[in-house]
Scaffold this motif. Structure first.
Motif, PDB file in Angstrom:
ATOM      1  N   TYR A 132       0.830  -1.203   0.000  1.00 28.73           N
ATOM      2  CA  TYR A 132       0.000   0.000   0.000  1.00 28.73           C
ATOM      3  C   TYR A 132       0.866   1.255   0.000  1.00 28.73           C
ATOM      4  CZ  TYR A 132      -4.569   2.227   0.623  1.00 28.73           C
ATOM      5  OH  TYR A 132      -5.720   2.945   0.429  1.00 28.73           O
ATOM      6  N   SER A 176       3.770   1.515  -1.433  1.00 30.57           N
ATOM      7  CA  SER A 176       4.219   1.643  -2.829  1.00 30.57           C
ATOM      8  C   SER A 176       3.125   2.228  -3.703  1.00 30.57           C
ATOM      9  CB  SER A 176       4.655   0.284  -3.379  1.00 30.57           C
ATOM     10  OG  SER A 176       5.776  -0.181  -2.693  1.00 30.57           O
ATOM     11  N   PHE A 177       1.889   1.791  -3.466  1.00 36.60           N
ATOM     12  CA  PHE A 177       0.754   2.336  -4.205  1.00 36.60           C
ATOM     13  C   PHE A 177       0.626   3.834  -3.965  1.00 36.60           C
ATOM     14  CE2 PHE A 177      -3.941   3.206  -3.970  1.00 36.60           C
ATOM     15  CZ  PHE A 177      -4.175   3.223  -5.331  1.00 36.60           C
ATOM     16  N   ARG A 209       3.685   7.637   5.083  1.00 33.72           N
ATOM     17  CA  ARG A 209       3.759   8.760   4.132  1.00 33.72           C
ATOM     18  C   ARG A 209       3.786  10.090   4.891  1.00 33.72           C
ATOM     19  NH1 ARG A 209       5.837   8.691  -0.265  1.00 33.72           N
ATOM     20  NH2 ARG A 209       4.636  10.511  -0.821  1.00 33.72           N
ATOM     21  N   GLU A 261       3.003   5.877  -3.022  1.00 30.49           N
ATOM     22  CA  GLU A 261       4.148   6.518  -3.661  1.00 30.49           C
ATOM     23  C   GLU A 261       3.907   6.690  -5.161  1.00 30.49           C
ATOM     24  OE1 GLU A 261       7.288   3.878  -2.520  1.00 30.49           O
ATOM     25  OE2 GLU A 261       7.519   4.824  -0.553  1.00 30.49           O
ATOM     26  N   HIS A 262       3.325   5.668  -5.778  1.00 32.12           N
ATOM     27  CA  HIS A 262       3.007   5.740  -7.205  1.00 32.12           C
ATOM     28  C   HIS A 262       1.980   6.853  -7.475  1.00 32.12           C
ATOM     29  CE1 HIS A 262       2.190   4.351 -11.289  1.00 32.12           C
ATOM     30  NE2 HIS A 262       0.910   4.416 -10.990  1.00 32.12           N
ATOM     31  N   LEU A 263       0.941   6.916  -6.636  1.00 25.54           N
ATOM     32  CA  LEU A 263      -0.058   7.978  -6.796  1.00 25.54           C
ATOM     33  C   LEU A 263       0.569   9.356  -6.631  1.00 25.54           C
ATOM     34  CD1 LEU A 263      -3.178   6.628  -4.872  1.00 25.54           C
ATOM     35  CD2 LEU A 263      -2.923   6.932  -7.342  1.00 25.54           C
ATOM     36  N   ARG A 264       1.426   9.500  -5.614  1.00 23.91           N
ATOM     37  CA  ARG A 264       2.046  10.803  -5.370  1.00 23.91           C
ATOM     38  C   ARG A 264       2.930  11.201  -6.541  1.00 23.91           C
ATOM     39  NH1 ARG A 264      -0.052  14.085  -3.847  1.00 23.91           N
ATOM     40  NH2 ARG A 264      -0.392  13.493  -1.694  1.00 23.91           N
ATOM     41  N   ALA A 265       3.659  10.262  -7.107  1.00 21.57           N
ATOM     42  CA  ALA A 265       4.519  10.571  -8.253  1.00 21.57           C
ATOM     43  C   ALA A 265       3.690  11.015  -9.459  1.00 21.57           C
ATOM     44  CB  ALA A 265       5.376   9.358  -8.608  1.00 21.57           C
ATOM     45  N   ALA A 266       2.549  10.383  -9.653  1.00 21.52           N
ATOM     46  CA  ALA A 266       1.688  10.721 -10.789  1.00 21.52           C
ATOM     47  C   ALA A 266       0.892  11.996 -10.557  1.00 21.52           C
ATOM     48  CB  ALA A 266       0.748   9.555 -11.083  1.00 21.52           C
ATOM     49  N   TYR A 267       0.568  12.261  -9.295  1.00 24.88           N
ATOM     50  CA  TYR A 267      -0.285  13.409  -8.943  1.00 24.88           C
ATOM     51  C   TYR A 267       0.335  14.163  -7.768  1.00 24.88           C
ATOM     52  CZ  TYR A 267      -3.440  10.594 -11.736  1.00 24.88           C
ATOM     53  OH  TYR A 267      -3.983   9.846 -12.748  1.00 24.88           O
TER      54      TYR A 267
END
Length: 93
Positions: free
Chosen positions: A2, A4-5, A45, A7-13
């Protein structure tokens, strides 16, 4: 996973407010464990400096589920009201 998920969202948005929750299809110890895991990921986070990630506890019970235990329209509306209140508090709606 979760974290990592998130982190992925933050990088995209990078500017997004991220609200994490779990609906009422889970119950008992499974719901508790899932909420705890989500809260731990959000805390990680937050501890890392991302204060735009938060949990939203959905308290609406799934008392009269629809197909395959999914929330019925009334339960969906109640959950939406809870989420709307959380969004409004943060976004100033």
């Amino acid at each position: 996973g979760y974290v990592s998920f998130l982190e992925h969202l933050r990088a995209a948005y990078p500017e997004a407010e991220i609200f994490c929750t779990v609906g009422p299809m889970l119950t008992g110890s499974t719901l508790t464990r899932t909420r705890d895991d989500i809260a731990a990921a959000v805390a990680e986070r937050n501890d890392g400096g991302d204060d735009h990630v938060r949990t939203v506890p959905i308290e609406t019970p799934n008392e009269e589920p629809g197909c395959d235990w999914h929330p019925n329209p009334a339960t969906q509306a109640a959950m939406a009201a809870e989420l709307e209140a959380a969004l409004s508090a943060v976004l100033g709606w």
